[in-house]
Design an enzyme around this catalytic site. Structure first.
Site, PDB file in Angstrom:
ATOM      1  N   PRO A  14       7.158  32.620  66.211  1.00 20.43           N
ATOM      2  CA  PRO A  14       6.381  33.853  66.216  1.00 20.43           C
ATOM      3  C   PRO A  14       6.960  34.946  65.324  1.00 20.43           C
ATOM      4  CG  PRO A  14       7.562  33.597  68.290  1.00 20.43           C
ATOM      5  CD  PRO A  14       7.710  32.313  67.535  1.00 20.43           C
ATOM      6  N   ASN A  15       6.038  35.633  64.683  1.00 20.04           N
ATOM      7  CA  ASN A  15       6.294  36.801  63.842  1.00 20.04           C
ATOM      8  C   ASN A  15       6.946  36.481  62.509  1.00 20.04           C
ATOM      9  OD1 ASN A  15       5.214  38.725  65.746  1.00 20.04           O
ATOM     10  ND2 ASN A  15       7.033  38.279  66.967  1.00 20.04           N
ATOM     11  N   ARG A  22       8.364  42.840  58.085  1.00 18.68           N
ATOM     12  CA  ARG A  22       8.896  43.155  59.407  1.00 18.68           C
ATOM     13  C   ARG A  22      10.401  43.411  59.342  1.00 18.68           C
ATOM     14  NH1 ARG A  22      10.550  38.986  63.765  1.00 18.68           N
ATOM     15  NH2 ARG A  22      10.932  40.341  65.534  1.00 18.68           N
ATOM     16  N   ASP A  92      13.479  21.461  76.269  1.00 15.37           N
ATOM     17  CA  ASP A  92      13.113  20.127  76.734  1.00 15.37           C
ATOM     18  C   ASP A  92      12.555  19.270  75.598  1.00 15.37           C
ATOM     19  OD1 ASP A  92      13.940  20.755  79.295  1.00 15.37           O
ATOM     20  OD2 ASP A  92      11.907  21.079  80.073  1.00 15.37           O
ATOM     21  N   HIS A 105      18.576  30.856  62.019  1.00  9.28           N
ATOM     22  CA  HIS A 105      18.255  32.279  62.202  1.00  9.28           C
ATOM     23  C   HIS A 105      18.648  33.052  60.957  1.00  9.28           C
ATOM     24  CE1 HIS A 105      17.363  31.837  66.434  1.00  9.28           C
ATOM     25  NE2 HIS A 105      18.470  31.135  66.556  1.00  9.28           N
ATOM     26  N   LEU A 106      17.803  33.972  60.564  1.00  9.19           N
ATOM     27  CA  LEU A 106      18.102  34.852  59.438  1.00  9.19           C
ATOM     28  C   LEU A 106      19.228  35.811  59.795  1.00  9.19           C
ATOM     29  CD1 LEU A 106      14.379  35.528  58.653  1.00  9.19           C
ATOM     30  CD2 LEU A 106      15.943  34.309  57.145  1.00  9.19           C
ATOM     31  N   SER A 107      19.115  36.436  60.963  1.00 12.09           N
ATOM     32  CA  SER A 107      20.147  37.357  61.439  1.00 12.09           C
ATOM     33  C   SER A 107      21.106  36.588  62.342  1.00 12.09           C
ATOM     34  CB  SER A 107      19.511  38.524  62.198  1.00 12.09           C
ATOM     35  OG  SER A 107      18.907  38.067  63.405  1.00 12.09           O
ATOM     36  N   ARG A 112      23.339  41.185  67.996  1.00 13.59           N
ATOM     37  CA  ARG A 112      22.173  42.015  68.287  1.00 13.59           C
ATOM     38  C   ARG A 112      22.060  42.280  69.785  1.00 13.59           C
ATOM     39  NH1 ARG A 112      17.208  39.868  65.295  1.00 13.59           N
ATOM     40  NH2 ARG A 112      16.449  41.906  65.968  1.00 13.59           N
ATOM     41  N   ARG A 116      19.336  38.537  73.200  1.00 12.57           N
ATOM     42  CA  ARG A 116      19.286  37.550  72.111  1.00 12.57           C
ATOM     43  C   ARG A 116      20.516  36.633  72.097  1.00 12.57           C
ATOM     44  NH1 ARG A 116      14.995  39.057  68.747  1.00 12.57           N
ATOM     45  NH2 ARG A 116      14.535  41.283  68.800  1.00 12.57           N
TER      46      ARG A 116
END
Length: 149
Positions: A14-15, A22, A92, A105-107, A112, A116
């Site tokens: 998502p996103n 963003r 699962d 993950h980008l970050s 954070r 997270r």
């Protein structure tokens, strides 16, 4: 499982369709199309093929993980976005397939917000690559090519 396939699924949650727009201070200015281009170039160097997808729906990610196994994919690079921290269904699904999954993950989620810090995806993933911006995907693909997973 023998990895006779050269296809690497790159699944985005998502996103991530909003990358480049963003919160660029966190996620960078590269779009998902930019990342796909970088991955396709690197995959060619390794003799691999990329199947890049994005969805905002958890069940679709589960279906695509199952498909990766059914299609004998070499590996899956999975950036599950926020589902990383909430989805036992993804945990699962990853445990249910024989294809190695690399969490991307980008970050760096550990630097954070506290919510997270928990990664259900990471509990089942063969490897995690985080905190390198768009290069996280390239590092993960290089790990697949060098058979680290």
């Amino acid at each position: 499982m023998t990895d006779t396939s050269s296809t690497v699924y790159v699944l985005n949650g998502p996103n991530l369709n909003l990358l480049g727009l963003r919160e660029p201070d966190i996620y960078g200015s590269d779009t998902l199309d930019d990342i796909a281009g970088m991955l396709e170039d690197r995959a060619r160097e390794h003799g691999l093929t990329i199947d890049m997808r994005q969805t905002n729906h958890e069940g679709m990610l589960v279906d695509w993980l199952h498909e990766a196994m059914a299609e004998s994919a070499r590996a899956v690079l999975l950036n599950a976005g926020a589902y990383t921290h909430t989805s036992i269904a993804l945990l699962d699904a990853i445990r249910s397939i024989t294809v190695p999954v690399i969490e991307v993950h980008l970050s760096d989620p550990k630097t954070r917000e506290a919510f997270r810090h928990l990664s259900y995806v990471g509990m089942a993933a063969a490897k995690t690559v985080e905190g390198h911006g768009a290069k996280s995907y390239l590092i993960a693909l290089d790990a697949v090519a060098s058979r680290e997973v």
